[in-house]
Design an enzyme around this catalytic site. Structure first.
Site, PDB file in Angstrom:
ATOM      1  N   ARG A 195       6.598 -27.314 -35.421  1.00 55.52           N
ATOM      2  CA  ARG A 195       7.036 -25.939 -35.148  1.00 55.52           C
ATOM      3  C   ARG A 195       6.896 -25.047 -36.371  1.00 55.52           C
ATOM      4  NH1 ARG A 195      10.374 -28.148 -31.169  1.00 55.52           N
ATOM      5  NH2 ARG A 195      11.845 -28.964 -32.675  1.00 55.52           N
ATOM      6  N   ASP A 208      -7.211 -33.795 -60.880  1.00 51.87           N
ATOM      7  CA  ASP A 208      -5.921 -33.363 -61.428  1.00 51.87           C
ATOM      8  C   ASP A 208      -5.529 -34.288 -62.586  1.00 51.87           C
ATOM      9  OD1 ASP A 208      -3.735 -31.651 -61.601  1.00 51.87           O
ATOM     10  OD2 ASP A 208      -2.555 -32.689 -60.083  1.00 51.87           O
TER      11      ASP A 208
HETATM   12 ZN   LIG Z   1      -2.932 -29.746 -61.703  1.00 53.46          ZN
END
Ligand SMILES: [Zn+2]
Length: 378
Positions: free
Chosen positions: A220, A267
Site C-alpha cells: 500500500r 560502494d
Molecule cells: Zn556510498
C-alpha cells in the site's frame, strides 16, 4: 603499435562469440569472428569483457576518497583497476561544506589525469532517518546556491549528487544539478512514491543504491523503490555483494528495470582489498568483520568491501544473468549514465581498449586500460 588478441570469447551486449580483436593507439580497431587473420596474443579461449565502470565508489587499499588525499586515492584506483574497473567515480560522504570543497578540488586533479571519471557528492543533502553511515550532525537541507559552490570547487569534475527528494529545497537543487550537467541521484531518502516521482520529474535520473537507505517496497506504500524501478528515466544502482541486497530482490530489480537501466556499483570503502579491522569512512569510524563494513557506533552497514569483478561474477552465478546482460550492468549502462557510452562500456570498434580477461570461473586474469596492460593475462 597494433596488438591482436586471439582465441577469445568476446562478450558484447548482443552475445558471446569466438573470435579476435585488434587494438591500435589505445582503441579497438577490429572485432572479428573465428581465427585471427594474422599473428596475435592468444587468450586461450577465455572470456574478454569490457572494463567495468563503477559509478559509486569510496576507495580501497586503505585509501578513502572522502579525505581527498591524492596518493591514497591513487592506490585505491590501482586496486580497483586490478579487479577490472577501468572507469570509476570518487564518491564523497557527508562532511562540512569546506571539507567537501577541499576534497573535490584535490580529486579534480586526478580526474584531469584520467584516473577518476568524476566526483560524486553522496551527502550532505540526505535524510537523517536514512543516513546510514553518514554523519547525522553534518546533514544539510538541499540548497541550489550551496551546491553551485560545491560544483565550482570541483573544477568541472563533479558528475553526480545524491539528494533525498522529500527534503525542503530538494527539487530546486535537483533542477540546478541537471542544469549544470551534474547527474542528480535520489537516495538516502525517506520519500514516498509521489515525492520520489517529483524528484525524477525535476531531473533526477539515478537511484543511489536501490533498496539500501530508503523505505522498503510495501503493497500500500510502494515508496521510492517502486517509483525508481518503474520510471523509464531512472537507472538503478545495485550493490551485489551478498550482504546489502538479497539475490531475489536483485532479480526483481533486473526483471523490472532490465539491464539497460541497471548499474552494478561497489560502494567500496577503504578496507576493500585489505583485511578485517578498523577503518574510517569520512568522519565515521568503521569496523570490518568477515568482509562486512559497519559503523562502530550503531552498526549501520558502511559501504562495502566489494570489487566489480566479484559483483559481475555474483550477477552471473547467484542472480542468473547471462554474460551479455552482465556486461551491460557492469559496463555499458553505467557508461551511459556518465555520458561516456560512445567511448567506453562495450567491446566495439572505435571504443577505448578497456578490457578484462576472465577465466572459466570468471576470475580476472588480465586487465587492459586504454590499450595498455594493467595486468597481463596469465
Ligand atoms: Zn556510498
Amino acid at each position: 603499435m597494433s596488438l591482436t588478441l586471439a582465441d577469445a570469447r568476446i562478450v558484447t551486449p548482443e552475445g558471446v562469440h569466438e573470435g579476435w580483436l585488434t587494438i591500435e593507439d589505445g582503441r579497438i580497431t577490429h572485432v572479428g569472428h573465428g581465427s585471427a587473420p594474422g599473428p596475435g596474443l592468444s587468450v586461450g579461449g577465455r572470456h574478454v569483457v569490457p572494463g567495468f565502470v563503477d559509478i559509486h565508489n569510496h576507495g580501497g587499499a586503505g585509501g578513502s576518497f572522502p579525505t581527498g588525499e591524492q596518493d591514497k586515492a591513487r592506490e585505491a584506483v590501482a586496486l580497483h583497476r586490478r579487479h577490472g574497473t577501468t572507469t570509476m567515480m570518487a564518491s564523497l560522504v557527508t562532511d562540512s561544506i569546506d571539507g567537501l570543497a577541499r576534497a573535490a578540488a584535490s580529486l579534480s586533479e586526478l580526474c584531469e589525469e584520467g584516473l577518476l571519471a568524476g566526483i560524486h557528492f553522496e551527502g550532505p543533502y540526505i535524510a537523517k532517518a536514512r543516513c546510514g553511515a553518514h554523519d547525522p550532525t553534518l546533514l544539510r537541507e538541499p540548497s541550489p546556491r550551496e551546491l553551485a559552490e560545491l560544483i565550482k570547487a570541483g573544477r568541472g569534475q563533479v558528475r553526480m549528487v545524491t539528494v533525498a527528494a522529500e527534503l525542503p529545497g530538494a527539487l530546486d537543487t535537483i533542477r540546478l544539478a541537471a542544469a549544470e550537467g551534474v547527474i542528480a541521484a535520489v537516495g538516502h531518502s525517506d520519500a514516498d512514491y509521489e515525492q520520489t516521482l517529483a524528484g525524477v520529474e525535476a531531473g533526477a535520473s539515478v537511484a543511489t543504491h536501490l533498496y539500501n537507505a530508503m523505505p522498503p517496497l510495501g503493497h500500500r506504500a510502494p515508496g521510492p523503490v517502486a517509483a525508481l524501478l518503474e520510471d523509464e528515466r531512472v537507472t538503478v544502482e545495485l550493490i551485489n555483494d551478498g550482504v546489502h541486497v538479497h539475490p531475489a530482490m536483485l532479480r526483481l530489480a533486473y526483471e523490472v528495470a532490465g539491464p539497460g537501466r541497471t548499474a552494478l556499483i561497489t560502494d567500496a570503502m577503504s578496507a576493500t582489498g585489505l583485511g578485517d579491522g578498523d577503518y574510517v569512512l569520512g568522519p565515521m569510524r568503521v569496523r570490518v568483520a568477515d568482509g562486512v563494513a559497519r559503523l562502530v557506533e550503531g552498526g549501520s552497514i558502511a559501504g562495502s568491501t566489494l570489487t566489480m569483478d566479484v559483483a559481475f561474477r555474483r550477477s552471473v552465478r547467484e542472480v542468473g544473468l547471462s554474460m551479455p546482460e552482465a556486461v551491460q550492468v557492469a559496463s555499458l549502462t553505467p557508461a551511459r549514465v556518465l555520458g561516456l557510452a560512445d567511448r567506453i562500456g562495450s567491446i566495439a570498434v572505435g571504443k577505448a581498449a578497456d578490457l578484462v580477461v576472465l577465466s572459466d570461473t570468471l576470475e580476472v586474469t588480465g586487465v587492459m586500460k586504454d590499450g595498455g596492460w594493467v595486468t597481463e593475462p596469465r
